[in-house]
Write a protein that holds these residues in place. Sequence first.
Motif, PDB file in Angstrom:
ATOM      1  N   HIS A   1      57.327   4.447 -50.503  1.00 37.07           N
ATOM      2  CA  HIS A   1      58.645   4.284 -51.092  1.00 37.07           C
ATOM      3  C   HIS A   1      58.942   2.815 -51.398  1.00 37.07           C
ATOM      4  O   HIS A   1      58.297   1.909 -50.884  1.00 37.07           O
TER       5      HIS A   1
ATOM      6  N   GLU B   1      62.123  13.238 -42.476  1.00 39.04           N
ATOM      7  CA  GLU B   1      62.698  13.753 -43.722  1.00 39.04           C
ATOM      8  C   GLU B   1      62.327  15.218 -43.884  1.00 39.04           C
ATOM      9  O   GLU B   1      61.451  15.744 -43.186  1.00 39.04           O
ATOM     10  N   TYR B   2      63.017  15.889 -44.817  1.00 37.65           N
ATOM     11  CA  TYR B   2      62.657  17.268 -45.139  1.00 37.65           C
ATOM     12  C   TYR B   2      61.341  17.284 -45.916  1.00 37.65           C
ATOM     13  O   TYR B   2      61.104  16.458 -46.792  1.00 37.65           O
ATOM     14  N   LYS B   3      60.503  18.269 -45.581  1.00 40.96           N
ATOM     15  CA  LYS B   3      59.269  18.483 -46.331  1.00 40.96           C
ATOM     16  C   LYS B   3      59.368  19.704 -47.239  1.00 40.96           C
ATOM     17  O   LYS B   3      58.878  19.685 -48.369  1.00 40.96           O
ATOM     18  N   SER B   4      60.026  20.764 -46.752  1.00 39.11           N
ATOM     19  CA  SER B   4      60.185  21.951 -47.587  1.00 39.11           C
ATOM     20  C   SER B   4      61.261  22.860 -47.005  1.00 39.11           C
ATOM     21  O   SER B   4      61.504  22.861 -45.796  1.00 39.11           O
TER      22      SER B   4
ATOM     23  N   THR C   1      61.878  28.555 -53.411  1.00 37.64           N
ATOM     24  CA  THR C   1      61.508  27.271 -52.826  1.00 37.64           C
ATOM     25  C   THR C   1      62.415  26.202 -53.400  1.00 37.64           C
ATOM     26  O   THR C   1      62.504  26.051 -54.624  1.00 37.64           O
TER      27      THR C   1
ATOM     28  N   PRO D   1      63.685  22.900 -54.884  1.00 40.19           N
ATOM     29  CA  PRO D   1      62.951  21.881 -55.646  1.00 40.19           C
ATOM     30  C   PRO D   1      62.977  20.530 -54.940  1.00 40.19           C
ATOM     31  O   PRO D   1      63.799  20.277 -54.050  1.00 40.19           O
ATOM     32  N   LYS D   2      62.105  19.651 -55.376  1.00 48.92           N
ATOM     33  CA  LYS D   2      61.981  18.326 -54.774  1.00 48.92           C
ATOM     34  C   LYS D   2      63.297  17.560 -54.823  1.00 48.92           C
ATOM     35  O   LYS D   2      63.672  16.876 -53.871  1.00 48.92           O
ATOM     36  N   GLU D   3      64.031  17.692 -55.942  1.00 47.80           N
ATOM     37  CA  GLU D   3      65.284  16.942 -56.082  1.00 47.80           C
ATOM     38  C   GLU D   3      66.357  17.414 -55.101  1.00 47.80           C
ATOM     39  O   GLU D   3      67.326  16.696 -54.838  1.00 47.80           O
TER      40      GLU D   3
ATOM     41  N   LEU E   1      65.786  17.876 -51.973  1.00 45.51           N
ATOM     42  CA  LEU E   1      65.459  17.307 -50.667  1.00 45.51           C
ATOM     43  C   LEU E   1      65.385  15.791 -50.651  1.00 45.51           C
ATOM     44  O   LEU E   1      65.378  15.189 -49.568  1.00 45.51           O
ATOM     45  N   HIS E   2      65.320  15.163 -51.832  1.00 49.77           N
ATOM     46  CA  HIS E   2      65.137  13.714 -51.841  1.00 49.77           C
ATOM     47  C   HIS E   2      66.314  12.985 -51.212  1.00 49.77           C
ATOM     48  O   HIS E   2      67.448  13.453 -51.257  1.00 49.77           O
TER      49      HIS E   2
END
Length: 233
Positions: free
Chosen positions: A128, A158-161, A172, A174-176, A178-179
């Motif tokens: 990062h 942090e969250y992974k999934s 599932t 999305p990545k956004e 959890l960011h």
Amino acid sequence: MKRILSIVFLVLSAQVLWAQDIMEFVVIKDPTDTIVNIRESYTAQSSIISTVPNGTLLFCFGSRGNWASVEAMTGNEIKGGYIYKNFATPIYAFTELKPTDTKENQLVLQGQGIEIIISTGPFDEKQHTYKYDETGKYIIAIDDKWVWGTDGGMPTTEYKSVTVSFNGDTVTLPKEALHNLYQPNFTHTRAYYDEAADALYITTLNSDGAGGYCLVFVIKDKKYKERVMNTGF
């Protein structure tokens, strides 16, 4: 110490219905209309500062008489006002899904034919970029995004999934979704399902002891809809 005490008060308050003031996310529901007015003060004569459609999730910071004090966060800005209390349903009034398996980095909740699996893991500092304040000591942005969960320090987890199965149909996040959500906390993670609206709310209070934040993931009609957050105090 003041912020830590605020977090404790928030968790305790979330278990109380409208008999007392609460600090909790609420779903806006008006059976006679499609929108609800947010007013500047706690009277029907007060100016309307905004309107929200039914189904909107807002943070409630207590009540005054027949009015609920609500807040919405846009970006990093919080805007607040009042709505008629009968139009605000606390999410914990819906059917709760129960935890069935908890490990250090994974939580499973089940109920109503739904299974939620939340996975977390270590935060990798090397992956990062960072922006610091003028002193160079405190992190104010990671990957050019607001930092949730720390008070200027380096995140550790942090969250992974997050995956949700509805009788075999899997969603599932999305990545956004959890960011920039750091220091996830399984202790305060809950899930509630509104069967009539086919809406699932996964809520938690996360922090490293100072940078606390309230979070809800919303899955509507078996699709990820949004995440809603507030500092909560």
